[in-house]
Design a protein around this motif. Structure first.
Motif, PDB file in Angstrom:
ATOM      1  N   TYR A 121      53.817  40.044  18.308  1.00 17.68           N
ATOM      2  CA  TYR A 121      53.138  41.052  19.127  1.00 17.68           C
ATOM      3  C   TYR A 121      51.734  40.646  19.552  1.00 17.68           C
ATOM      4  CZ  TYR A 121      57.074  43.703  17.413  1.00 17.68           C
ATOM      5  OH  TYR A 121      58.352  44.102  17.095  1.00 17.68           O
ATOM      6  N   SER A 122      51.454  39.381  19.565  1.00 15.70           N
ATOM      7  CA  SER A 122      50.182  38.920  20.103  1.00 15.70           C
ATOM      8  C   SER A 122      50.291  38.788  21.621  1.00 15.70           C
ATOM      9  CB  SER A 122      49.781  37.578  19.482  1.00 15.70           C
ATOM     10  OG  SER A 122      49.460  37.752  18.119  1.00 15.70           O
ATOM     11  N   HIS A 139      49.480  40.599  16.230  1.00 14.82           N
ATOM     12  CA  HIS A 139      48.686  41.622  16.925  1.00 14.82           C
ATOM     13  C   HIS A 139      47.311  41.120  17.350  1.00 14.82           C
ATOM     14  CE1 HIS A 139      51.580  44.873  16.148  1.00 14.82           C
ATOM     15  NE2 HIS A 139      51.750  44.317  14.967  1.00 14.82           N
ATOM     16  N   GLN A 156      44.940  38.888  11.588  1.00 14.88           N
ATOM     17  CA  GLN A 156      45.578  40.024  12.238  1.00 14.88           C
ATOM     18  C   GLN A 156      44.566  40.912  12.982  1.00 14.88           C
ATOM     19  OE1 GLN A 156      46.013  39.078   9.110  1.00 14.88           O
ATOM     20  NE2 GLN A 156      48.208  38.724   8.799  1.00 14.88           N
ATOM     21  N   GLY A 157      44.936  41.276  14.207  1.00 11.24           N
ATOM     22  CA  GLY A 157      44.154  42.249  14.953  1.00 11.24           C
ATOM     23  C   GLY A 157      42.864  41.738  15.555  1.00 11.24           C
TER      24      GLY A 157
END
Length: 366
Positions: A121-122, A139, A156-157
């Protein structure tokens, strides 16, 4: 499993005893078992090491390792430096498979080098360039025309803004945001805050005012070997880029405003806040919760203690503390004087009573 020889090689130190002895993990000495590497790099840990069951250990230089019943040990002269080598050798890092996860979205013209990992989901924007061996967790977003160097790690994120340029071996912890717009606004007429700044407090006639946004046309440029902590933010420059020099390490929850120029090998601790347009030299250390005013300069090799508020220029090599910042020895003298103030006021009150009584007695005698 690891061998003691492997750790010794990582530390550049010789093994005493059996270098082929194995262990699974590092441990504090009192809780270490037969499969643990006990970390007892100070004589103060001697009793704890005796109460544990470790067979191998990292000990302070000059320790009598055989007296602890160990199979082998590595002796180190500088404990904290040894921790850096030990932790690097034992940390496998995040587990990422080389390749691009099927859920990743990649924009037109993006260039991804060999050996790159991109997690679920990146989003990789148009024209992005990612260097060899970079690892990108789930992400993560990289906006258009951003550049990420080789062997970098985005956890992440992480959010990377448009046209941000990042060097090799960069590390960003979860939630870091690099390349958001700067906080720049202006009023059509001179604002109350501008007048207050000029006069040191007088806003003049208070009237309604509205804020007009100044857009960020610059971006962010980050050198090699920089690390950025979780939920830290680095804003774009207004015209020129905000810059962070090679080797600088930035902790969690740090805010670096637009147009700042930070030098090489700096250490910026948690909750530091930097307003826009300041220049920070090389090898500067800003302790936790330091604040840096806008448009000032901080020289090379400056050390600012925790919660220091820096409003004016700081010269090379100064060690400062307090709000507002002063030399550390001056701050400590001021603090000691402040602690003595209640007692001094009590003594002053007692003296006033004595003087009053003497004056009244003198008048009565007259």
């Amino acid at each position: 499993m690891f061998t003691l020889n492997q750790i010794a090689e990582a530390l550049g130190r010789p093994v005493v005893g059996d270098g082929t002895a194995t262990f699974a993990r590092a441990s504090e000495p009192d809780s270490a078992g037969p499969d643990d590497l006990a970390l007892a790099m100070s004589p103060s840990y001697a009793d704890a090491l005796k109460s544990g069951k470790a067979r191998v250990a990292i000990l302070w230089d000059g320790a009598d390792w055989e007296s602890f019943g160990l199979s082998g040990a590595v002796l180190v002269p500088r404990a904290r430096l040894a921790m850096a080598g030990i932790s690097a050798a034992l940390d496998a890092g995040p587990q990422m498979n080389i390749g691009v996860h099927p859920t990743v979205i990649i924009g037109d013209g993006a260039e991804i080098a060999d050996g790159v990992s991109i997690g679920p989901y990146s989003v990789i924007g148009a024209g992005v360039r990612i260097g060899r061996g970079a690892r990108i967790a789930a992400h993560v977003t990289m906006a258009e025309h951003a550049t990420l160097g080789g062997d970098a790690l985005l956890m992440q994120g992480v959010r990377i803004g448009s046209y941000v340029t990042i060097g090799d071996r960069f590390i960003a912890q979860p939630g870091a945001v690099i390349g958001g717009d700067g906080f720049s606004f202006v009023t059509p007429e001179e604002s109350g805050v501008e007048r207050a700044r000029k006069t040191l407090g007088d806003q003049g006639d208070i009237r309604a005012q509205s804020w007009t946004r100044i857009h960020s046309l610059g971006s962010v440029t980050i050198g090699d070997d920089v690390e950025v902590g979780a939920n830290t933010t680095i804003d774009k420059g207004t015209i020129a880029d905000t810059r962070v020099g090679r080797g600088t390490k930035i902790d969690n929850l740090v805010h670096i405003g637009h147009n700042n120029r930070i030098g090489e090998d700096c250490l910026i601790c948690g909750q530091v806040g930097m307003a826009g347009g300041s220049r920070v030299g090389d090898r500067v250390v800003l302790g936790g919760q330091c604040g840096v005013n806008d448009n000032i300069s901080i020289g090379n090799d400056v050390v600012a203690g925790g919660a220091t508020k820096i409003f004016t220029r700081v010269r090379d090599g100064e060690v400062i503390l307090g709000s507002p910042a002063v030399k550390m020895e001056t701050n400590m003298a001021m603090y000691k004087a402040l602690r003595r103030l209640p007692r001094a006021l009590e003594q002053l009150a007692e003296l006033r009573k004595i003087v009053t009584i003497k004056v009244q007695g003198s008048r009565h005698d007259d």
